[in-house]
Design a protein around this motif. Sequence first.
Motif, PDB file in Angstrom:
ATOM      1  N   ILE A 305       0.982  -1.301  -0.113  1.00 13.02           N
ATOM      2  CA  ILE A 305      -0.105   0.035   0.014  1.00 13.02           C
ATOM      3  C   ILE A 305       0.816   1.314   0.020  1.00 13.02           C
ATOM      4  N   ASN A 306       0.478   2.233  -0.595  1.00 12.19           N
ATOM      5  CA  ASN A 306       1.166   3.508  -0.854  1.00 12.19           C
ATOM      6  C   ASN A 306       1.133   4.372   0.485  1.00 12.19           C
ATOM      7  N   ARG A 307       2.063   4.796   1.216  1.00 15.80           N
ATOM      8  CA  ARG A 307       2.109   5.421   2.413  1.00 15.80           C
ATOM      9  C   ARG A 307       1.354   6.744   2.367  1.00 15.80           C
ATOM     10  N   GLU A 308       1.859   7.539   1.169  1.00 15.96           N
ATOM     11  CA  GLU A 308       1.297   8.894   1.184  1.00 15.96           C
ATOM     12  C   GLU A 308      -0.412   8.911   0.880  1.00 15.96           C
ATOM     13  N   HIS A 309      -0.739   7.645   0.418  1.00 20.19           N
ATOM     14  CA  HIS A 309      -2.192   7.243   0.269  1.00 20.19           C
ATOM     15  C   HIS A 309      -2.902   7.206   1.744  1.00 20.19           C
ATOM     16  N   CYS A 310      -2.115   6.480   2.566  1.00 19.11           N
ATOM     17  CA  CYS A 310      -2.652   6.438   3.743  1.00 19.11           C
ATOM     18  C   CYS A 310      -2.741   7.632   4.760  1.00 19.11           C
ATOM     19  N   ARG A 311      -1.868   8.334   4.534  1.00 12.46           N
ATOM     20  CA  ARG A 311      -1.642   9.943   5.040  1.00 12.46           C
ATOM     21  C   ARG A 311      -2.889  10.674   4.634  1.00 12.46           C
ATOM     22  N   ASN A 312      -3.303  10.583   3.257  1.00 13.13           N
ATOM     23  CA  ASN A 312      -4.237  11.325   2.656  1.00 13.13           C
ATOM     24  C   ASN A 312      -5.479  10.975   3.254  1.00 13.13           C
ATOM     25  N   VAL A 313      -5.892   9.648   3.418  1.00 17.34           N
ATOM     26  CA  VAL A 313      -7.081   9.111   4.166  1.00 17.34           C
ATOM     27  C   VAL A 313      -7.205   9.647   5.695  1.00 17.34           C
ATOM     28  N   ALA A 314      -6.119   9.771   6.276  1.00 15.30           N
ATOM     29  CA  ALA A 314      -6.471  10.317   7.804  1.00 15.30           C
ATOM     30  C   ALA A 314      -6.527  11.583   7.845  1.00 15.30           C
ATOM     31  N   HIS A 315      -6.339  12.301   6.674  1.00 12.76           N
ATOM     32  CA  HIS A 315      -6.523  13.924   6.609  1.00 12.76           C
ATOM     33  C   HIS A 315      -8.310  14.126   6.723  1.00 12.76           C
ATOM     34  N   GLY A 316      -9.129  12.812   6.522  1.00 11.91           N
ATOM     35  CA  GLY A 316     -10.600  12.926   6.682  1.00 11.91           C
ATOM     36  C   GLY A 316     -11.031  13.073   7.985  1.00 11.91           C
ATOM     37  N   PHE A 317     -10.089  12.807   9.032  1.00 15.54           N
ATOM     38  CA  PHE A 317     -10.591  12.690  10.174  1.00 15.54           C
ATOM     39  C   PHE A 317      -9.891  13.741  11.175  1.00 15.54           C
ATOM     40  N   THR A 318     -10.447  15.005  11.619  1.00 14.17           N
ATOM     41  CA  THR A 318      -9.689  15.898  12.629  1.00 14.17           C
ATOM     42  C   THR A 318     -10.287  16.009  13.821  1.00 14.17           C
ATOM     43  N   TRP A 319      -9.779  16.418  14.871  1.00 15.38           N
ATOM     44  CA  TRP A 319     -10.235  16.554  16.196  1.00 15.38           C
ATOM     45  C   TRP A 319     -11.258  17.816  16.280  1.00 15.38           C
ATOM     46  N   ARG A 320     -11.128  18.961  15.428  1.00  9.47           N
ATOM     47  CA  ARG A 320     -12.047  19.808  15.499  1.00  9.47           C
ATOM     48  C   ARG A 320     -13.427  19.506  14.860  1.00  9.47           C
ATOM     49  N   ALA A 321     -13.443  18.541  13.926  1.00 14.36           N
ATOM     50  CA  ALA A 321     -14.809  17.906  13.378  1.00 14.36           C
ATOM     51  C   ALA A 321     -15.390  17.288  14.525  1.00 14.36           C
ATOM     52  N   SER A 322     -14.537  16.299  15.135  1.00 13.15           N
ATOM     53  CA  SER A 322     -14.894  15.543  16.202  1.00 13.15           C
ATOM     54  C   SER A 322     -15.558  16.649  17.409  1.00 13.15           C
ATOM     55  N   ALA A 323     -14.942  17.410  17.653  1.00 14.06           N
ATOM     56  CA  ALA A 323     -15.613  18.324  18.757  1.00 14.06           C
ATOM     57  C   ALA A 323     -17.029  19.039  18.446  1.00 14.06           C
TER      58      ALA A 323
END
Length: 356
Positions: A305-323
Amino acid sequence: MRSLLVVTDAWHPQINGVVTSLDRLACELRDIGMRVEFITPLSFKSIPMPSYGEIRLSLTAPAVVRRFMERYACDHLHIATEGPLGLMARSVALKTGRVFTTSYHTRFPEYVRARFPVPLSFSYAWLKRFHNAGQGCMVATQTLDHDLSSWGFRGLMRWSRGVDHTRFRPMKTRVFSDLVGPVFLYVGRVAVEKNIAAFLELDLPGTKVVVGGGPQLDELRQRYQQVRFTGPKQGDDLAACYAGADVFIFPSLTDTFGNVLLEAMASGTPVAAYPVMGPIDVIGDSRAGVLDNDLRTAALKALDINREHCRNVAHGFTWRASAEQFLQNAKKAYQLPSNLEKPRGLDASNSTALHP
């Protein structure tokens, strides 16, 4: 809504997803101008929980908890855990007519069953009674929502999680450069319910690394002497472990979400896991990991799996949106019928919703 009071039996110095989620919630809400207060075991005498020594059980009384609640005088009450403090805060809230929400972080029925012959139906009946007394129970994923609904939980609200993209990031320095690669990593509590042995038994190339502490650590160290056990890590040291691994292994069958999945992905490290609650919701069809009932197959496929792709997917989750999601749930609680399920013996006159 200008202020929030959180009652939790899980707090520092514990290292787990519950503490991380509540900590980051407070940081984000304070950043937007809210006052956030906590009632935790740090304010009381406590004893270690049997088989979970890191978890402290507070020794106090409902009247003391009530005085704390009155002193803080917050607009909204959130009860995060079902331990002694959570039980006392729930009792006070129902008797005084306080609107409150709860959250379901841990699948305790499955954890208890892994240690003792307690039927799931017994544990879930107790938990359902606890959570249904509030104006909403926050859950992290759709899968958990469906699961709890099947047990009779009501008023379920979605509250997802985030990840610190600044701390958890790809790094050029490889902390495991002295190990034979590829490096397969587990991060989390070292306990029987995490199913770590399923990972350690796999026939994989390279080296297996376990980061974390817990009641099963000494046992696993003795059984698997070829595995690198680092003990607990925090902050930048933990981030370096994620970034230095080739694949993150998540063998748990009982987690409700798995914050560690996001931390690994944000570090550019692909995930291998079973297709169960948590991984299904966080990884899904994102291609940031491989879900398979054969964990070895998942681990080996994840290497591609491409490591940069993993990073990009994680950007969809933020603590501000969670709060912000949490805050919307709290506001919604005041629009719902008070006390979805009243405990026996309480007069209905004590269950009038209070509006901030």
